[in-house]
Scaffold this motif. Structure first.
Motif, PDB file in Angstrom:
ATOM      1  N   UNK A  45     -26.655 -39.481  15.953  1.00  0.00           N
ATOM      2  CA  UNK A  45     -27.588 -39.532  17.079  1.00  0.00           C
ATOM      3  C   UNK A  45     -28.958 -39.010  16.636  1.00  0.00           C
ATOM      4  N   UNK A  46     -29.963 -39.272  17.497  1.00  0.00           N
ATOM      5  CA  UNK A  46     -31.325 -38.850  17.183  1.00  0.00           C
ATOM      6  C   UNK A  46     -32.185 -39.977  16.666  1.00  0.00           C
ATOM      7  N   UNK A  47     -31.647 -41.228  16.722  1.00  0.00           N
ATOM      8  CA  UNK A  47     -32.365 -42.352  16.120  1.00  0.00           C
ATOM      9  C   UNK A  47     -33.560 -42.830  16.939  1.00  0.00           C
ATOM     10  N   UNK A  48     -33.600 -42.509  18.237  1.00  0.00           N
ATOM     11  CA  UNK A  48     -34.729 -42.978  19.056  1.00  0.00           C
ATOM     12  C   UNK A  48     -36.045 -42.426  18.507  1.00  0.00           C
ATOM     13  N   UNK A  49     -36.056 -41.135  18.201  1.00  0.00           N
ATOM     14  CA  UNK A  49     -37.285 -40.519  17.681  1.00  0.00           C
ATOM     15  C   UNK A  49     -37.611 -40.984  16.269  1.00  0.00           C
ATOM     16  N   UNK A  50     -36.616 -41.537  15.572  1.00  0.00           N
ATOM     17  CA  UNK A  50     -36.900 -42.125  14.261  1.00  0.00           C
ATOM     18  C   UNK A  50     -37.782 -43.360  14.422  1.00  0.00           C
ATOM     19  N   UNK A  51     -37.541 -44.133  15.471  1.00  0.00           N
ATOM     20  CA  UNK A  51     -38.282 -45.371  15.675  1.00  0.00           C
ATOM     21  C   UNK A  51     -39.684 -45.130  16.227  1.00  0.00           C
ATOM     22  N   UNK A  52     -39.792 -44.235  17.212  1.00  0.00           N
ATOM     23  CA  UNK A  52     -41.104 -44.109  17.860  1.00  0.00           C
ATOM     24  C   UNK A  52     -41.876 -42.844  17.476  1.00  0.00           C
ATOM     25  N   UNK A  53     -41.223 -41.915  16.779  1.00  0.00           N
ATOM     26  CA  UNK A  53     -41.902 -40.690  16.381  1.00  0.00           C
ATOM     27  C   UNK A  53     -42.254 -39.773  17.531  1.00  0.00           C
ATOM     28  N   UNK A  54     -41.711 -40.059  18.719  1.00  0.00           N
ATOM     29  CA  UNK A  54     -42.018 -39.283  19.907  1.00  0.00           C
ATOM     30  C   UNK A  54     -41.047 -38.104  20.054  1.00  0.00           C
ATOM     31  N   UNK A  55     -41.370 -37.153  20.951  1.00  0.00           N
ATOM     32  CA  UNK A  55     -40.499 -35.984  21.131  1.00  0.00           C
ATOM     33  C   UNK A  55     -39.103 -36.362  21.628  1.00  0.00           C
TER      34      UNK A  55
END
Length: 225
Positions: free
Chosen positions: A82-92
C-alpha cells in the motif's frame, strides 16, 4: 534479513505476478520498519514516504474527524502492499494508518522507487495495476453501500477481508472486532452484532473475542448475494 520475507510476499497475488527483476529490486531497496500496537505509521497530510509491504501484524486504515469520530476503511494483514497513490501524484497521504498490533513492514523509499521507474519506466504499469485493483474494490464498496441491504453487505465484507482484499487465499479466522466491522460498514454496533448472531445461529460463522471464524464459506457466499 529482508530476503527472509520473500516467501511471505510471494503469497500475495500482486507481488508474485511481478517480473523477477522487479521483485529483486524492491527487496534490494527495502528497509525494515517495526511498529508497536497503536503506533501511527503515517497520518493524513503527511508527505509521501514510499511504498509499504505489511509482512507481520495488522494495520488499521481510516480517518478521524475533528470530533473524534472514526471512519475505518480497512484492516489489512500480510502480505499487503500500500501507499502507491502518493507514488503517482506525489501528494500527501490521504488517510491515517495505525498498527492494530505489533507490526513489521518493508518500506521502499519514494526517492528509490522514482529512480527505479526513471530507469525502467515500463514498470509504471505494475504499480498502476496495484492501484487499479484497489479502485475497483472502492467502487464496488460504494455501490454496495448504496444498493445492498445490511445483511448481504456484511457477508460480502467478511469474504473480502477473508481474501485479504483480493491479495490471498481465503482465511478461516478473521482477527476483527465487531466494533471494527461496524465502522467499516457504517452500521451501528447493535445492528452488526445482530447480523453476526444470525449468521452464527445458522452455523455459518463462530464468534469469539476479537475474532470471527468462518465455518461455511459456500453458505456465506450465498448470504452475500
Amino acid at each position: 534479513m529482508i530476503e527472509s520475507y520473500r516467501a511471505a510476499l510471494l503469497a500475495g497475488h500482486w507481488f508474485s505476478a511481478l517480473p523477477a527483476a522487479l521483485q529483486d529490486a524492491l527487496l534490494a531497496d527495502a528497509q525494515v520498519q517495526r511498529l508497536a500496537a497503536g503506533q501511527p505509521l503515517f497520518r493524513r497530510g503527511d508527505p509521501p514516504s514510499g511504498l509499504y509491504a505489511l509482512v507481520e501484524g495488522a494495520l488499521r486504515i481510516g480517518a478521524v474527524n475533528a470530533n473524534g469520530k472514526e471512519a475505518l476503511l480497512s484492516l489489512i494483514e500480510p502480505p499487503s502492499w500500500f501507499g502507491e497513490v502518493s507514488l503517482f501524484d506525489g501528494q500527501p497521504r490521504t488517510h491515517d494508518a495505525f498498527a492494530e498490533c505489533p507490526c513489521t513492514l518493508l518500506l521502499v523509499p519514494q526517492a528509490r522507487l522514482l529512480a527505479l521507474l526513471q530507469r525502467q519506466p515500463q514498470h509504471w504499469r505494475d504499480f498502476a495495476l496495484l492501484m487499479s485493483q484497489k479502485l475497483r474494490l472502492t467502487f464496488t464498496a460504494l455501490e454496495e453501500m448504496s444498493l445492498l441491504p445490511a445483511a448481504p453487505r456484511l457477508a460480502r465484507r467478511l469474504l473480502l477481508i477473508a481474501e485479504n482484499y483480493g491479495e490471498g487465499e481465503p482465511r478461516r479466522v478473521l482477527h476483527l472486532a465487531q466494533e471494527q466491522l461496524a465502522l467499516m460498514l457504517a452500521l451501528s454496533r447493535q445492528t452488526t452484532n445482530q447480523l453476526l448472531k444470525e449468521l452464527e445461529a445458522q452455523g455459518i460463522v463462530r464468534l469469539n473475542y476479537g475474532e470471527i471464524e468462518l465455518l461455511d464459506l459456500p453458505r456465506l457466499r450465498r448470504a452475500a448475494r
